[in-house]
Write an enzyme that holds these catalytic residues in place. Structure first.
Site, mmCIF file in Angstrom:
data_model
loop_
_atom_site.group_PDB
_atom_site.id
_atom_site.type_symbol
_atom_site.label_atom_id
_atom_site.label_comp_id
_atom_site.label_asym_id
_atom_site.label_seq_id
_atom_site.Cartn_x
_atom_site.Cartn_y
_atom_site.Cartn_z
ATOM 1 N N HIS A 1 0.828 -1.203 0.000
ATOM 2 C CA HIS A 1 0.000 0.000 0.000
ATOM 3 C C HIS A 1 0.863 1.254 0.000
ATOM 4 O O HIS A 1 2.051 1.199 0.310
ATOM 5 C CB HIS A 1 -0.903 0.020 1.237
ATOM 6 C CG HIS A 1 -0.103 0.072 2.503
ATOM 7 N ND1 HIS A 1 0.503 -1.046 3.039
ATOM 8 C CD2 HIS A 1 0.219 1.109 3.318
ATOM 9 C CE1 HIS A 1 1.172 -0.702 4.135
ATOM 10 N NE2 HIS A 1 1.018 0.606 4.326
ATOM 11 N N HIS B 1 5.402 6.267 -1.422
ATOM 12 C CA HIS B 1 6.163 5.026 -1.605
ATOM 13 C C HIS B 1 5.335 3.818 -1.199
ATOM 14 O O HIS B 1 4.329 3.945 -0.500
ATOM 15 C CB HIS B 1 7.451 5.071 -0.795
ATOM 16 C CG HIS B 1 7.212 5.006 0.691
ATOM 17 N ND1 HIS B 1 6.822 6.098 1.431
ATOM 18 C CD2 HIS B 1 7.279 3.965 1.561
ATOM 19 C CE1 HIS B 1 6.675 5.744 2.707
ATOM 20 N NE2 HIS B 1 6.937 4.449 2.811
#
Length: 172
Positions: A34, A115
């Site tokens: 995620h 990220h």
């Protein structure tokens, strides 16, 4: 209860991330790959109802987000974390800003660096070795993400979806 807000990438990128996470991320079993939009926060049952309403409003006024990964990077030497670097863009930054304003106002602990974590809690030697190997690989990926998710944490530390919000600016 503890909540967080994330983007989940498509299966192709999740499979790539998990191919690394199985070996290098001790949180592999607790949450799928995620991009964290809002770090964990505490909220009561009443507060989360109001937060959900606000998140629906945010989703209704924002467009889907282009998610582009071009390389693998790390937060070393501050943290031994390896990640798929997501290129920042206006839509992603706007969503992040919206999720830290209004009743959701909070100061993030770190600057927002989009990220997807693929390794963490590595020793310094393992970090240098793994990062050196992974940086040589081509991991370019582009997709369009049309939703974000409010998660909550279970007693065993795992995270699960509480509610999903569709980014649908201009759609009827």
């Amino acid at each position: 209860m503890k909540y967080g807000i994330v983007l989940f990438p498509a299966k192709k990128l999740q499979d790539l991330a998990n191919s690394y996470r199985k070996r290098y991320d001790p949180h592999y079993a607790l949450i799928p790959p995620h991009l964290t939009l809002k770090t964990p926060f505490e909220a009561s049952d009443e507060e989360i109802k109001a937060i959900s309403k606000e998140l629906r409003s945010v989703a209704n006024k924002l467009s889907p987000i282009k998610l582009e990964v071009q390389k693998i990077s790390s937060f070393s030497p501050v943290n031994n974390v390896i990640y798929l670097k997501v290129e920042p863009n206006d839509e992603l930054m706007e969503l992040h800003t919206e999720l830290h304003s209004g009743s959701l106002t909070s100061e993030p602990e770190y600057s927002f660096v989009p990220h997807i974590t693929i390794g963490q809690k590595l020793s310094d030697a393992e970090m240098a070795d793994v990062l050196g190997q992974l940086k040589m690989q081509d991991n370019h990926h582009i997709e369009l993400i049309d939703r974000f998710h409010l998660l909550y944490q279970l007693d065993n530390g795992a995270w699960t979806v509480y509610e999903t919000f569709i980014l649908e600016k201009g759609e009827l």
